[in-house]
Structures are given as C-alpha cells and as structure tokens.
Scaffold this motif. Structure first.
Motif, short mmCIF file in Angstrom:
data_model
loop_
_atom_site.label_atom_id
_atom_site.label_comp_id
_atom_site.label_asym_id
_atom_site.label_seq_id
_atom_site.Cartn_x
_atom_site.Cartn_y
_atom_site.Cartn_z
N TYR A 303 -20.30 -3.74 -28.35
CA TYR A 303 -19.27 -4.72 -28.00
C TYR A 303 -18.22 -4.80 -29.11
CZ TYR A 303 -22.22 -6.40 -24.17
OH TYR A 303 -22.96 -6.49 -23.01
N PHE A 304 -18.68 -4.79 -30.35
CA PHE A 304 -17.76 -4.83 -31.48
C PHE A 304 -16.85 -3.62 -31.46
CE2 PHE A 304 -17.06 -3.10 -35.77
CZ PHE A 304 -16.18 -4.05 -36.25
N ARG A 305 -17.41 -2.43 -31.22
CA ARG A 305 -16.60 -1.21 -31.22
C ARG A 305 -15.57 -1.24 -30.11
NH1 ARG A 305 -19.91 2.80 -29.89
NH2 ARG A 305 -21.94 1.80 -30.06
N ASP A 311 -7.76 -3.02 -31.22
CA ASP A 311 -6.99 -3.24 -32.45
C ASP A 311 -6.53 -1.92 -33.05
OD1 ASP A 311 -7.44 -5.92 -32.13
OD2 ASP A 311 -9.07 -6.04 -33.59
N LEU A 312 -7.41 -0.93 -33.01
CA LEU A 312 -7.08 0.37 -33.60
C LEU A 312 -6.01 1.11 -32.81
CD1 LEU A 312 -10.65 1.58 -34.59
CD2 LEU A 312 -8.83 0.83 -36.14
N ILE A 313 -6.04 0.96 -31.49
CA ILE A 313 -5.00 1.59 -30.66
C ILE A 313 -3.63 1.06 -31.06
CG2 ILE A 313 -4.05 1.69 -28.33
CD1 ILE A 313 -6.92 1.87 -27.28
N ALA A 314 -3.55 -0.25 -31.27
CA ALA A 314 -2.27 -0.86 -31.67
C ALA A 314 -1.87 -0.36 -33.06
CB ALA A 314 -2.39 -2.38 -31.66
N TRP A 315 -2.85 -0.27 -33.97
CA TRP A 315 -2.55 0.21 -35.33
C TRP A 315 -2.07 1.66 -35.29
CZ3 TRP A 315 -3.97 4.09 -38.60
CH2 TRP A 315 -3.67 3.94 -39.95
N TYR A 607 -12.78 -7.56 -40.03
CA TYR A 607 -13.86 -6.60 -39.83
C TYR A 607 -13.48 -5.17 -40.17
CZ TYR A 607 -11.43 -7.31 -35.34
OH TYR A 607 -10.47 -7.53 -34.38
N ILE A 608 -12.26 -4.94 -40.62
CA ILE A 608 -11.86 -3.61 -41.11
C ILE A 608 -11.53 -3.75 -42.59
CG2 ILE A 608 -10.30 -1.65 -40.86
CD1 ILE A 608 -9.63 -2.61 -38.08
N THR A 609 -12.16 -2.93 -43.42
CA THR A 609 -11.84 -2.95 -44.85
C THR A 609 -10.77 -1.92 -45.20
OG1 THR A 609 -13.69 -1.45 -45.31
CG2 THR A 609 -14.10 -3.82 -45.50
N ARG A 610 -10.87 -0.73 -44.61
CA ARG A 610 -9.84 0.28 -44.86
C ARG A 610 -9.90 1.36 -43.78
NH1 ARG A 610 -13.99 1.89 -48.28
NH2 ARG A 610 -14.47 4.13 -48.32
#
Length: 776
Positions: A303-305, A311-315, A607-610
């Motif tokens: 679920y987290f992924r 979020d990653l798609i937007a980034w 939840y993302i560090t780098r």
C-alpha cells in the motif's frame, strides 16, 4: 637412341593433349578462385562498411558510436528501506543491475563454459563457430552456437533496425544482415569494455521469463536468492534459460528445465570445472524453486509503495525522469523490520476478529450492511452495489440495460481464486457471490511515525493489496470518534485549564441550529453525576464532560487548534465535532499526535530521504518540514492527559499488555463511532507514535454491536501486538523510555491524584506551584 627419343615425344604428346583438354576447366577454377579472393578481400569489408553506414538506407539503422560506448539499459526503479532492504520496484520490464563482484563464480564459469568457452580468446567473434552457423543458415535449421556472449549482448542492448529493403527479401538476407550488425557492435563493445564488464552487462540484460529481466531479479524470482549465492546446479538452471527463457522456465516446464540444466552441467564436467563425482551427484537432484513473480501486490509495504508511486510520478515529470525505466534508487524512511511486524500484527489480529465478526452476524441471521439512520439492514445493498462494478457495465454493453441476461450472467458461477486468511483458495463464484463474500471483510490501516524526525516507519493500508486496493492510511478518511477528543482538551489546556480540573459527569444541553444537542455517554445515559478530573474523563472517554469543554472553548477554536496540528480534512465547527464526527485520515491523526510527543513542534510526515540515479548520484535529498504548533508545556500536559488511559481507573487503555506498560511511559486513546462502523486506537511512546483503524470498506458495514466494535477491542490489539514485536527487536532502535519534559519546566503540578480543587474555572488552576523537571 631413336627409341628413347620416340618415347619422349610420345609422353610429351600425351601431356600436351591432357593440358589441351583440361585447360578450359583449369582456367575457370583459377578465375573463380581469384573472384572469390577479391570478393572476400575487397567485397566483404565493403559490405560490412555499407551495413555500418546503412548505405542508401538498404540495411536499416545502427546505434551511434556514442550509444555503443554508453549503452542505455531500461531499468526498474527500486524502493529501498531505511535499513537497506529492497521493498520492491516500479517497472515496465522488471530489471535491476548487479556488479561483477555480486556474481557467483559458479554463475560466471557456467555461463562461459556453456555459452562461449573461447570467450577470453576472441575479440567479439568466434570464427571457429561460423561454419556451423553457415550450415544452419543454408539448411534453415540453425541450432545456434555461433553467437558469442558479446554478440548476444549486442542483440540484447540494441533493438536492431531490420526494416531496410534488403532485409525484407527473405529469411536468409535478414539473418545475414542481423549477424553483420551484431559483429560490428560486438567489436565496438570489446574495444570499450573489459571481459568482466561484458559478462556483467550480458547477465543484467537477459530476459528470464516470468516478468524477470536481468540475473538479479531472476534469482529473486526463482530461488529467492542473490546472484552471489547461487549453487552450481542453480547457476546451470539460470544459464540454461538464456537460450530460451520460456521453453526452459523451471516453473512452467520443469522437465525441460531439468534436462537443460543437466546438459549445462555436462558441459561443466566436460571442461573439467566440476568432477565426474560432482556431476553424477547433482544431475539427479530436483530443481528446488522458491518461485514468486514480483509485482506490486507482493513484498513488504504494497500500500505504501502504491501511494509512493503517485508522488514519484509527479517528481519524475518535474525532473525529466521515467520512473519505470530510469533505474532510480528511492531511499525511504520505512524500516523493513517494523513494517513486517506491523503487517504480521495486523494479519494475526484481523484473522481472529474477522472470524468473530462473521460468527456474530451469522448468529443474528443478518448481514453487516446497516442503514445509518434506522439501524436496519439495507435492502438490495448488493444489487445496488453491483451496478457500480466493471463486470456489470460490461454485461450491459453486451446485452443492453434491463436485459434479463445481465441478471442471469451475474449469477453464473465460474472458477475463481479468492482471498482467505488461511491463504488463497480456488472456488466457484458468480459475480454476486464474490460481491457478497468480499463486502463482509473488515479492513484496517496502521501508520507508525517517529515524532521527532517525522519519519514514517511502517504503513499498512489494508489486509491484502491484491484483493483490496483501497489505502486506509492516507486515501481513506473516516470519523475518528473519541480519538478526536484530545484536540478539544488540547484547546482547553492551551486556554489555561488544568488536567486536574474537576467536572460533573452530566451531559450539557447545547443550543444548535434548529434546536438543542445533548450527547449521551457510551452506556446510553446522560451521565452518572460523578465528579472527575478532565484527565480521568478523557481516559474513560466520557462524552458529557468532553461536550462541556467544547462548549467552554468553542468549536471554532478546536478547529483552529486541530489545523495547527496538521489536520487538513474538512472540519465542521459544530458542538458534535468534539465526538469526532468529521472525517479525517489516519495519516493526519498520527502526525497530529506526534506534535504532543515532540513538545509542540509539528513535523510533516515524510517517507523519502533521497533519490539517486542509476549510477548512485544523489538527485535530491528530502528533509521534513516543521513548525511550532503549541507551547511545549501545553504539549507535555497533553502527554500527561493521554497517559491517563493507562493510569486512571477505568481508562480505556488498561487492557494493554503488562509487558508493554512495565518500565515504560505510554499514552493512548481509543475511538469508536456511534454507529459502530469505525474503531480507532492512537498510541504514543517517547519515540514512536502509531495509529490503527479498523472498519469496513463501506461505511454501511457495521460491527454487530457498539461493544464489539469499540476501538479498544478492534484496533488497540493491533497496536499492542505491533509494539510488542518492535520492543523485542533491539536492532530497530525503538525501545522503552520516558517522554521528554519541557526545558522550562511546568507552571502546575501534574499529579491529579493529589489534586483536591473542585474549581471549574480555568484561572483557578493557575495557583499551582511550578514543577521543574530536567529535560530528558
């Protein structure tokens, strides 16, 4: 003398006659040899040059020299936990790279001896194998064996354009042109890379069937191992698949794979890499698989992924990357151990709770979908809901709206695999059967967060991502019930009220639009008349006293206070808000409770560090956003209030395990909605805040009774089991302890057991002595 001369003349005459007869044939041979020589010496290089430059567009395009020197390999992007564990990947083609040092020597040697035993002796082309290739081309029965590892790499790395006119003349011209392109690229690869780099690139680009691209993913898929851990026989299986991944797939065609593995093992014996004894012993062993196709439904934190993906798609869109093919490394705050403990705790409790839920509804001979107002079963619930399904829409498109065939087909049984807590089960279900089955399942959500750093350590969005996609951490918003009360009391504490303020347990009558509102307590009464502190009132979750405090501080001030603590969902500034009637998310609630533990500093959950590129270059570092939401003394008073749940008589958190409470400071708050559709628990410790929710996907799915559905029974046990597991694992770094105290001390004594004041006025509580406590 004359006889001798005569004999010489005769011999010379015969020789002249012979040469006169053979001369035309001999000349043709000599001429043919010269033509062949000139074709090979001059024509072949000219042909290769023509292919390389795609002369007149006859042969199709070639990759540029730059592309050969810097090959692009579509890579999956990988999500990595805080403790260095791969949580999963985003991919079109599930591929992840390894280095040469991460390859098992068994694997490297097996590959070379099986596929290209002269690998270290050639410069990209094995001329000794070409006669076999030519014969195969001439007989249309190519058995392979001519392509070197370098040539196979060339084919894997570059989609060779064979659309030139000459390639369309037939199978042989097409194959010859393809091989020529492989030769050209192979030579360039050999010039630009070492043999070890070529082997590594080759194994990273092979397709191994079952959605596994590259040796790393393949080893994980078939053996649940790293490439460095492969045994000789496992390496033989992997190398055997290189020739035909589908035909030699050990999961789909185990017999084919076994025969191919043994064929590869024999080559290892033939080249003296393994002894005869080893060969004889391993060739009789079965292929022992630990097969699991990787997809977004499997692995930790699905679920987290799924939330992270958006979020990653937007980034990626903003920064010019392709999430599915750029090979990004996304480092997260999730701790794989804590995530597993959260998922295990959830499954263990929910399996028991679901069993009890089903049994109690069965005993009542009723269904769990209940009308909000009447409390009666919703008639035609499934018939209405099925009309929102894709299966229904497809049938309507096929048969037409209102057709009897739609209803008939909705009830036709067919083979289906269904979810159970004991594992997947095959059965015969119709669409209506499936709808009836799945709508009886309870769902859950859990989020665990470090209050000081804002790092989310565990995220459970439901009981099975494969069968229930809806995320109940951030996507789902539900009424929080009594877990909202700390915002009411927080507003009061900030306004100057003491946790030891005493009020009577009597429900007030509050004027509202269109009449009055007087809430009942959970026991259905308007109050017992007992005098108690507001700390005990919150610990026991007394509605009447909460409503009194709401009347004092006003609903709008409570809304403003909750906003400062990170609640962004719509909140209705009405008196009933004190009982949690406005929907919020678990994500918001955990972050808000963290503000208390962090002594008034709100930290936005992160939840993302780098994020790194495929070469390990850091593209962006992420840090949490913080702000001062309240005074540290107000925050600590609220910690004291929340501790009442495990310290006050009648506290709703007294059912927590003794081992958790022993030598540990804990605070907690239960929550249950009036209609018994939602159960909550919010638990705080000095370094971890965790919230849990339990209910149905549909709001109309209710617990059999309010008593059964209360948060202390439905959600609190998940928190209890999770924290117990976390504390047992010292490596997580989250152990028992005490809450941090304000550096400035407190302006009152926080010991309501010694408080004798009966005042109900906020200012009367300010006469207490200042309590100085060292900051821990």
């Amino acid at each position: 003398m004359s006889t001798s001369n005569s004999s010489k003349k005769t011999i010379q005459q015969k020789l002249n006659n012979l040469l006169r007869v053979q001369k035309p044939w001999f000349g043709k041979v000599v001429k043919g040899v010269w033509i062949l020589f000139l074709v090979i010496i001059l024509g072949f290089p000219l042909y290769v040059f023509s292919v390389g430059i795609d002369l007149f567009g006859l042969f199709g395009g070639m990759p540029s020299l730059k592309a050969i020197e810097n090959p692009e390999n579509d890579l999956s992007s990988e999500v990595i936990s805080a403790d260095g564990v791969s949580l999963g990947r985003y991919f079109r083609f599930n591929r992840s790279q390894v280095t040469y040092d991460q390859l098992s020597p068994n694997l490297v040697k097996t590959l070379i001896y099986s596929e290209d035993h002269r690998f270290y002796d050639h410069a990209g082309m094995d001329f000794w194998a070409y006669p076999r290739v030519i014969w195969g081309l001439m007989t249309f029965n190519s058995k392979g064996g001519g392509s070197t590892i370098t040539q196979q790499l060339a084919k894997n790395l570059y989609t060779l354009d064979l659309d030139g006119p000459l390639a369309r003349l037939g199978k042989i011209p097409r194959r010859v042109i393809q091989k020529t392109k492989e030769w050209i690229i192979s030579i360039q690869l050999e010039k630009n890379y070492t043999k070890e780099e070529i082997i590594t690139m080759y194994l990273n680009t092979i397709e191994f069937s079952s959605n596994a691209y590259g040796i790393k993913v393949a080893c994980e898929t078939y053996f649940n191992k790293l490439p460095s851990e492969l045994t000789v026989q496992e390496a033989a299986v992997m190398v055997g698949m290189c020739q035909n991944p589908s035909l030699f797939n050990p999961h789909r065609f185990p017999k084919n794979a076994l025969n191919k593995r043994n064929e590869v093992l024999y080559k290892l014996y033939d080249h003296k890499f393994i002894s005869r004894a080893t060969y004889d012993s391993v060739r009789v062993l079965p292929i022992e698989l630990r097969f699991a196709v990787q997809n977004q439904n499997q692995g930790l934190a699905p679920y987290f992924r799924n939330v992270l993906r958006n979020d990653l798609i937007a980034w990626c869109k903003e920064h010019g990357y392709d999430l599915w093919e750029s090979g990004l490394k996304i480092y997260t705050t999730i701790d794989s151990r804590m995530q597993r403990y959260a998922e295990d705790a959830m499954l263990e409790h929910m399996a028991k709770l679901q069993k009890q839920f089903d049994r109690e509804w069965k005993q009542r001979s009723k269904n769990p979908w209940v009308d909000e107002d009447t409390g009666l079963e919703i008639k035609g619930f499934l018939d209405k809901k099925v009309k929102r399904t894709e299966a229904y829409r497809n049938l309507v498109n096929r048969y037409g709206a209102g057709s009897d065939s739609v209803n008939i087909m909705l009830r036709v049984k067919k083979p289906m695999t269904i979810f159970t807590y004991a594992g997947e089960r095959d059965t015969l279900f119709s669409t209506m059967d499936s709808l009836n089955y799945y709508n009886r399942f309870l769902q859950t959500g859990l989020m665990s967060m470090d209050p000081k750093t804002g790092a989310i350590k565990a995220w459970v969005g439901g009981v099975s991502h494969k069968y229930f996609k809806y995320d109940h951490v951030r996507q789902g918003a539900r009424q929080p019930g009594s877990t909202f009360k700390p915002f009411v009391y927080g507003t009061a504490i900030e306004a100057g009220y003491s946790p030891c303020l005493e009020l009577l347990d009597i429900s007030p009558t509050i004027k509202v639009s269109g009449g009055t509102w007087s809430p009942l307590n959970s026991d259905g009464t308007r109050g017992s008349g007992e005098k108690m502190t507001i700390r005990k009132a919150m610990a026991r979750s007394i509605n009447s006293i909460t409503a009194q405090m709401m009347e004092r501080v006003t609903p709008q001030n409570v809304v403003d206070f909750a906003r400062r603590l990170g609640i962004t969902s719509k909140l209705d500034a009405v008196p009933s808000l004190c009982l949690g009637t406005s929907d919020v998310t678990l994500y918001e609630m955990v972050a808000a409770y963290c503000t208390y533990v962090n002594l008034g500093i709100y930290t936005q959950p992160y939840y993302i560090t780098r994020i790194e590129d495929k070469n390990g270059n850091v593209l962006e570092n992420f840090v949490p956003k913080t702000r001062q939401a309240m005074d540290e003394r107000t925050a600590y008073k609220m910690i004291y209030m929340l501790q009442g749940g495990v310290q006050e008589s009648g506290g709703t958190s007294l059912g927590l395990s003794y081992d958790l409470r022993s030598n540990n400071e804990i605070g907690g708050k239960t929550g249950t909605t009036d209609n018994a559709s939602d159960g909550w628990y919010m638990g705080i410790t000095h370094n971890l805040v965790t919230g849990a929710w339990v209910g149905g996907d549909e709001r109309s799915i209710h617990f059999p009774s309010w008593s059964f559905g209360q948060g202390g029974k439905t959600a609190a046990p998940i928190w209890d089991k999770y924290m117990t597991r976390v504390y047992r694992d010292k490596e997580t770094g989250y152990g028992k302890g005490v809450f941090r105290r304000p550096a400035t001390g407190l302006d009152i004594t926080l010991d309501c057991s010694q408080h004798n004041s009966t005042s109900t006025d906020a200012q009367d509580s300010e006469d207490e002595q200042v309590w100085q406590v060292p900051n821990n």
